[in-house]
Write an enzyme that holds these catalytic residues in place. Structure first.
Site, short mmCIF file in Angstrom:
data_model
loop_
_atom_site.label_atom_id
_atom_site.label_comp_id
_atom_site.label_asym_id
_atom_site.label_seq_id
_atom_site.Cartn_x
_atom_site.Cartn_y
_atom_site.Cartn_z
N CYS A 1 -35.48 56.32 -0.26
CA CYS A 1 -36.16 57.61 -0.05
C CYS A 1 -35.51 58.65 -0.95
O CYS A 1 -34.31 58.58 -1.20
CB CYS A 1 -35.98 58.08 1.40
SG CYS A 1 -36.96 57.20 2.60
N ILE A 2 -36.29 59.61 -1.39
CA ILE A 2 -35.73 60.70 -2.19
C ILE A 2 -36.53 61.96 -1.89
O ILE A 2 -37.75 61.92 -1.77
CB ILE A 2 -35.72 60.35 -3.69
CG1 ILE A 2 -35.05 61.45 -4.52
CG2 ILE A 2 -37.11 60.04 -4.21
CD1 ILE A 2 -34.71 61.01 -5.95
N GLY B 1 -35.09 68.11 -8.35
CA GLY B 1 -35.65 66.77 -8.17
C GLY B 1 -35.25 65.85 -9.30
O GLY B 1 -34.83 64.70 -9.08
N LYS B 2 -35.37 66.35 -10.52
CA LYS B 2 -35.00 65.54 -11.67
C LYS B 2 -33.49 65.28 -11.68
O LYS B 2 -33.03 64.23 -12.13
CB LYS B 2 -35.43 66.24 -12.96
CG LYS B 2 -36.04 65.27 -13.96
CD LYS B 2 -36.58 65.99 -15.16
CE LYS B 2 -38.08 65.94 -15.17
NZ LYS B 2 -38.76 67.18 -14.90
N GLU C 1 -37.98 52.49 -4.94
CA GLU C 1 -38.80 51.65 -4.06
C GLU C 1 -40.25 52.13 -4.11
O GLU C 1 -40.51 53.33 -4.14
CB GLU C 1 -38.24 51.76 -2.63
CG GLU C 1 -38.81 50.75 -1.66
CD GLU C 1 -38.10 50.79 -0.32
OE1 GLU C 1 -38.79 50.81 0.70
OE2 GLU C 1 -36.85 50.83 -0.32
N GLN D 1 -37.61 73.34 -4.35
CA GLN D 1 -38.52 72.64 -5.25
C GLN D 1 -38.90 73.53 -6.44
O GLN D 1 -38.74 74.74 -6.40
CB GLN D 1 -39.76 72.17 -4.49
CG GLN D 1 -39.44 71.05 -3.52
CD GLN D 1 -40.61 70.63 -2.66
OE1 GLN D 1 -41.72 71.09 -2.85
NE2 GLN D 1 -40.36 69.75 -1.71
#
Length: 455
Positions: free
Chosen positions: A311-312, A324-325, A345, A319
């Site tokens: 999960c991420i 995120g990157k 995943e 945001q």
């Protein structure tokens, strides 16, 4: 006006007025998931068909287009396995999410730079096919300012149809969460204890993530809570950004509370109450009050599928700011130290796909644009070499090259052509990317979990 007498029930579909802040109001088709009456007024919980579930909402009768009402078709009901809010499965159970497997690209090869010189890639054999799995990955950082090809509309959804889910889990159940100085409006269902779901605000300790029913309870808790950062080892610090590694077995309460919070913003994930097989990497921002959670990713201690992320998530207040990157980049830095290639995943959410494509594109283009001619010859690099340098799995390298539309067949060989638009877009994107992981600030020693029994 007689159509107003028709009773609207769960499963009905009809156009519903969606108030769009960015564009004109629209009337997309929506499904009624639930009906309730408050102070003598009926409210309808609607899901806009082909839109992301985070846009689901309660609407009043005046926003329904009754002229186009469609009644639900009778179907054989299949039992579901989703528990009610607050229930705790005795063993970890992943819900099956239907996913389309994208086959690896045909053997790829090569590329010209902006000045027209072709750089050839020696083709490599695609890896073995990966079986479709359960679970999924969401990276809701919304980092899409790439200047590289456009991606799915942010209002739509790329995740598979979830109409087979338990109706309870299809509806948001938490109105608002207070976490430190932020108030968050959840996007999706999360199985917090049922007695807490009727509260106007759910209070969380921002350091241990314990959930409490009132501000008074939170204040009392804060006098006893000694944490000012996530439990576990700090393995990275640069400036105000830190990463903490948390073992899901040693810190079960924190890990489970983190999963509950994350589920509010992750759609196609099943909550794991058995966190033992997972490691959690929490990114924080430091100020005088402590280390405040920004986002996290989890990974299995042992993955047979080369997954480096399960999960991420970047929390909504952080945001669109490059975090995120940064999370994705950090996950690949860990893979480099481990001497492995990794992949998230699958399936990815719509925002997750955007973020990963953006990261893969920028990372691979950095490599290709830095290639130098060899003795006057076109520079050459293989797919395997790109994969080894970046720790990005070979299949992801190939799919990114295809997505960027770089692959051409020229005079009997594959070449990759970097157009001026691609080069200019990449340079603009990199100028905006101020946050980067500094490998020198990473203090991480991989563990061989296969020799540790039950972790």
């Amino acid at each position: 006006m007689c159509y107003l007498q028709v009773e609207i029930v769960e499963g009905c579909r009809l156009p519903v007025l969606r108030k769009n802040q960015e564009h004109e109001d629209e009337w997309p088709l929506a499904e009624i998931l639930s009906v309730k009456e408050v102070s003598g007024r009926k409210l309808y919980y609607v899901h806009y068909i082909d839109f992301n579930k985070r846009l689901d909402e309660w609407v009043t009768t005046d926003r329904l287009d009754m002229k186009k009402l469609q009644f639900p078709k009778k179907e054989a009901k299949t039992p579901t396995k989703n528990g009610l809010p607050g229930s705790r499965p005795s063993s970890p159970e992943r819900e099956v999410v239907r996913t389309t497997h994208v086959s690896p690209a045909p053997p790829v090869p090569s590329l010209p730079s902006s000045n027209g010189t072709a750089r050839r890639l020696i083709p490599t054999q695609p890896g073995r096919k990966r079986k479709a799995n359960c679970g999924g990955t969401d990276e809701d950082s919304q980092d899409s300012s790439d200047g590289i090809p456009t991606a799915p509309r942010m209002t739509g959804s790329l995740v598979s149809d979830r109409s087979h889910d338990d109706i309870v889990t299809r509806m948001k159940n938490i109105e608002c969460i207070e976490l430190g100085r932020h108030r968050l409006k959840p996007w999706y269902f999360s199985p917090y204890p049922q007695e807490l779901t009727s509260l106007p605000i759910l209070y969380l300790c921002e350091f241990c993530l314990k959930y409490l029913k009132s501000l008074k309870c939170l204040q009392r808790h804060l006098t006893k809570c000694n944490l000012r950062h996530p439990p576990g080892n700090e393995i990275y610090r640069k400036g105000t950004i830190s990463f903490f590694e948390i073992d899901g077995r040693k810190n079960k309460n924190y890990s489970q509370n983190l999963c509950l919070l994350a589920k509010c913003f992750l759609d196609h994930k099943t909550l794991y109450y058995d966190t033992d097989p997972f490691l959690f990497y929490v990114m924080t921002e430091y100020d005088s009050k402590g280390f405040h959670i920004v986002g996290y990713f989890s990974k299995e201690k042992e993955s047979t599928e080369d997954y480096n992320v399960a999960c991420i998530l970047t929390l909504p207040p952080y945001q669109r700011r490059g975090y995120g990157k940064l999370l994705i980049e950090f996950s690949y830095e860990l893979s480099k130290v481990e001497g492995k290639t990794g992949t998230p995943e699958k399936p990815l959410s719509d925002l997750g796909l955007l973020s990963y494509r953006s990261y893969w594109s920028q990372t691979i283009l950095e490599i290709l644009m830095d290639l130098k001619p060899d003795n006057g010859e076109r520079p050459q690099i293989t797919i395997n070499e790109i994969s080894e340098i970046t720790s990005v799995k070979k299949e992801d390298v190939i799919s990114t090259l295809q997505y960027l539309n770089l692959i051409n067949y020229y005079k009997g060989q594959y070449i990759l052509t970097l157009s001026e638009d691609i080069v200019d877009g990449h340079e603009r994107a990199m100028q905006k990317r101020h946050l980067r992981i500094d490998p020198k600030c990473l203090h991480f020693t991989p563990k061989d979990w296969s020799k540790r029994g039950k972790w």
